[in-house]
Design a protein around this motif. Sequence first.
Motif, PDB file in Angstrom:
ATOM      1  N   TYR A  34       1.139  -1.267   0.133  1.00  0.00           N
ATOM      2  CA  TYR A  34      -0.458  -0.004  -0.338  1.00  0.00           C
ATOM      3  C   TYR A  34       0.980   1.313   0.522  1.00  0.00           C
ATOM      4  N   ASP A  35       1.586   1.052   0.815  1.00  0.00           N
ATOM      5  CA  ASP A  35       2.854   2.442   0.722  1.00  0.00           C
ATOM      6  C   ASP A  35       3.660   2.223  -0.466  1.00  0.00           C
ATOM      7  N   GLN A  36       3.513   1.122  -1.057  1.00  0.00           N
ATOM      8  CA  GLN A  36       5.095   1.124  -1.969  1.00  0.00           C
ATOM      9  C   GLN A  36       4.107   1.787  -3.264  1.00  0.00           C
ATOM     10  N   ALA A  37       2.577   1.305  -3.427  1.00  0.00           N
ATOM     11  CA  ALA A  37       1.024   2.372  -4.200  1.00  0.00           C
ATOM     12  C   ALA A  37       2.178   3.500  -3.721  1.00  0.00           C
ATOM     13  N   ARG A  38       2.167   4.415  -2.853  1.00  0.00           N
ATOM     14  CA  ARG A  38       1.673   5.659  -3.016  1.00  0.00           C
ATOM     15  C   ARG A  38       2.904   6.542  -2.928  1.00  0.00           C
ATOM     16  N   ILE A  39       4.496   5.804  -3.029  1.00  0.00           N
ATOM     17  CA  ILE A  39       5.588   6.052  -3.430  1.00  0.00           C
ATOM     18  C   ILE A  39       4.916   6.216  -4.784  1.00  0.00           C
ATOM     19  N   PHE A  40       4.577   5.133  -5.662  1.00  0.00           N
ATOM     20  CA  PHE A  40       4.542   5.369  -7.248  1.00  0.00           C
ATOM     21  C   PHE A  40       4.097   6.213  -7.446  1.00  0.00           C
ATOM     22  N   GLU A  41       2.962   7.004  -6.562  1.00  0.00           N
ATOM     23  CA  GLU A  41       2.108   7.128  -7.724  1.00  0.00           C
ATOM     24  C   GLU A  41       3.031   9.031  -7.065  1.00  0.00           C
ATOM     25  N   ASP A  42       4.015   8.802  -6.684  1.00  0.00           N
ATOM     26  CA  ASP A  42       4.611  10.415  -6.557  1.00  0.00           C
ATOM     27  C   ASP A  42       5.608  10.393  -7.242  1.00  0.00           C
ATOM     28  N   LEU A  43       5.796   9.149  -8.203  1.00  0.00           N
ATOM     29  CA  LEU A  43       7.129   9.152  -8.960  1.00  0.00           C
ATOM     30  C   LEU A  43       6.630  10.065 -10.295  1.00  0.00           C
ATOM     31  N   ASP A  44       7.919  10.250 -10.611  1.00  0.00           N
ATOM     32  CA  ASP A  44       7.684  10.417 -12.671  1.00  0.00           C
ATOM     33  C   ASP A  44       7.788   9.513 -12.663  1.00  0.00           C
ATOM     34  N   ALA A  45       7.307   9.466 -13.960  1.00  0.00           N
ATOM     35  CA  ALA A  45       6.983   8.183 -15.438  1.00  0.00           C
ATOM     36  C   ALA A  45       8.551   7.444 -15.406  1.00  0.00           C
ATOM     37  N   ASP A  46       9.678   8.524 -15.715  1.00  0.00           N
ATOM     38  CA  ASP A  46      10.319   8.099 -16.005  1.00  0.00           C
ATOM     39  C   ASP A  46      11.674   7.572 -14.777  1.00  0.00           C
ATOM     40  N   VAL A  47      11.649   7.435 -13.990  1.00  0.00           N
ATOM     41  CA  VAL A  47      11.698   7.131 -12.447  1.00  0.00           C
ATOM     42  C   VAL A  47      11.336   5.709 -12.103  1.00  0.00           C
ATOM     43  N   ARG A  48       9.759   5.704 -12.551  1.00  0.00           N
ATOM     44  CA  ARG A  48       9.519   4.577 -11.939  1.00  0.00           C
ATOM     45  C   ARG A  48       9.573   3.144 -13.795  1.00  0.00           C
ATOM     46  N   MET A  49       9.696   4.251 -14.321  1.00  0.00           N
ATOM     47  CA  MET A  49      10.214   2.715 -15.862  1.00  0.00           C
ATOM     48  C   MET A  49      11.633   2.687 -15.173  1.00  0.00           C
ATOM     49  N   GLN A  50      12.804   2.723 -14.796  1.00  0.00           N
ATOM     50  CA  GLN A  50      13.539   2.729 -13.425  1.00  0.00           C
ATOM     51  C   GLN A  50      13.332   0.967 -13.120  1.00  0.00           C
ATOM     52  N   SER A  77       0.908   1.502 -19.375  1.00  0.00           N
ATOM     53  CA  SER A  77       1.007   1.816 -20.668  1.00  0.00           C
ATOM     54  C   SER A  77       2.585   2.412 -21.140  1.00  0.00           C
ATOM     55  N   GLU A  78       3.209   2.748 -19.569  1.00  0.00           N
ATOM     56  CA  GLU A  78       4.667   3.304 -19.206  1.00  0.00           C
ATOM     57  C   GLU A  78       5.544   1.771 -19.104  1.00  0.00           C
ATOM     58  N   MET A  79       4.970   0.798 -19.094  1.00  0.00           N
ATOM     59  CA  MET A  79       5.758  -0.522 -18.623  1.00  0.00           C
ATOM     60  C   MET A  79       5.995  -1.094 -19.935  1.00  0.00           C
ATOM     61  N   ASP A  80       6.836  -1.807 -20.311  1.00  0.00           N
ATOM     62  CA  ASP A  80       7.485  -2.961 -21.545  1.00  0.00           C
ATOM     63  C   ASP A  80       6.415  -3.641 -21.930  1.00  0.00           C
ATOM     64  N   PRO A  81       5.320  -3.658 -22.911  1.00  0.00           N
ATOM     65  CA  PRO A  81       4.174  -4.624 -22.885  1.00  0.00           C
ATOM     66  C   PRO A  81       4.443  -6.331 -21.808  1.00  0.00           C
ATOM     67  N   ARG A  82       5.568  -6.387 -22.821  1.00  0.00           N
ATOM     68  CA  ARG A  82       6.095  -8.130 -21.995  1.00  0.00           C
ATOM     69  C   ARG A  82       5.543  -8.251 -20.663  1.00  0.00           C
ATOM     70  N   PHE A  83       6.381  -6.924 -20.172  1.00  0.00           N
ATOM     71  CA  PHE A  83       6.485  -6.880 -18.183  1.00  0.00           C
ATOM     72  C   PHE A  83       5.505  -6.777 -18.262  1.00  0.00           C
ATOM     73  N   ALA A  84       4.369  -6.110 -18.443  1.00  0.00           N
ATOM     74  CA  ALA A  84       3.288  -5.723 -18.512  1.00  0.00           C
ATOM     75  C   ALA A  84       1.957  -6.779 -18.066  1.00  0.00           C
ATOM     76  N   ALA A  85       2.519  -7.582 -19.398  1.00  0.00           N
ATOM     77  CA  ALA A  85       1.244  -9.262 -19.607  1.00  0.00           C
ATOM     78  C   ALA A  85       2.461  -9.928 -18.284  1.00  0.00           C
ATOM     79  N   GLN A  86       3.316  -9.505 -17.861  1.00  0.00           N
ATOM     80  CA  GLN A  86       3.916 -10.905 -16.331  1.00  0.00           C
ATOM     81  C   GLN A  86       3.122 -10.041 -15.330  1.00  0.00           C
ATOM     82  N   VAL A  87       2.585  -8.743 -15.504  1.00  0.00           N
ATOM     83  CA  VAL A  87       2.733  -8.696 -13.900  1.00  0.00           C
ATOM     84  C   VAL A  87       0.902  -8.638 -14.089  1.00  0.00           C
ATOM     85  N   PHE A  88       0.667  -8.818 -14.860  1.00  0.00           N
ATOM     86  CA  PHE A  88      -0.791  -8.993 -14.765  1.00  0.00           C
ATOM     87  C   PHE A  88      -1.451 -10.667 -14.186  1.00  0.00           C
ATOM     88  N   ALA A  89      -0.740 -11.425 -15.230  1.00  0.00           N
ATOM     89  CA  ALA A  89      -0.158 -12.992 -14.879  1.00  0.00           C
ATOM     90  C   ALA A  89       0.072 -13.111 -13.511  1.00  0.00           C
TER      91      ALA A  89
END
Length: 278
Positions: A34-50, A77-89
């Motif tokens: 839950y706290d990790q998600a709050r951090i994600f929301e605060d960060l810029d897209a390029d940092v999240r991609m890192q 959308s900002e994730m690599d599609p393959r990675f995103a699919a793995q996350v969904f799985a």
Amino acid sequence: DDHERKEVWANIKDALFNEHIDQFRAEFLEMHPYDQARIFEDLDADVRMQIYTYLSPEEVADVMEHIDYEEIEPFFSEMDPRFAAQVFAEMSADDAVDIFNELDKDKVASFLTIMDDEAADEIKDLLHYEEKTAGSIMTTEFVVVRAGMTIKEAMVHLRTEAPDAETIYYTYVIDEDKRLVGVISLRDLIISEEDWLISDVMNERVVSVSVGEDQEEVARMVRDYDFLALPVVDFQDHLLGIITVDDIMDVMEEEASDDYSKLAAISDVDSPDDNAFA
Ligand code: ATP
Ligand code: MG
């Protein structure tokens, strides 16, 4: 406390800036998703991609499960599609379905093709159920045993299934035709002798909901019976899924805000913003 949070935050930023993967993982994974998600929301897209490159799909899935599914589209959308699919799985199937219902059809189709078959099939099955029914909020990650198993056999089975199960507190008992015939709680399993049969200890009067049942009615039943989960069956009593109490809390919130909107419309008052009663 606040001071501690600032320190963690500073360490995380420092680790990201210096590309210290191990330091980042140590600090970040220590937190609740839950706290990790709050951090994600605060960060810029390029940092999240890192960050996506520093975490496994399973670790990112834990974070995504704590982001409001109506706001989640940009993250995938900002994730690599393959990675995103793995996350969904890796996500709980019911949560993945909630998100898929918010994405456009083409995107959903493309994720489903990249995803591994087992995960894709599970999600496809759930996508068929009508909105606001038991089927639309259930998940298929439940544990089942057979009435003829011993307690010992059931415990061994439960141990192998536990990592992927939505809850291990209730184990459902099914017959050869996958019909729901009983339920046994973890407490009952633990206090039973190893050589007893499941059929000796299971509760045969199983309260269940049918797959087409309105979610509001399901919420009422969970509240009235005080169970942590309810099984969902088709018209022939085949076990299709379970609904856990955390999903019910989301339903209650949704229904309460629906009711409020209707009320507001009737009395011709402007809808308040989210913070009106905060
Ligand atoms: P108790 O409250 O009896 O001490 P518990 O705290 O271990 O049990 P509860 O979650 O309160 O567990 O469930 C009470 C009992 O209800 C358990 O024996 C469990 O097997 C049974 N149970 C769970 N789900 C269902 C269901 N869907 N229908 C009928 N019985 C169920
Ligand atoms: Mg109890």
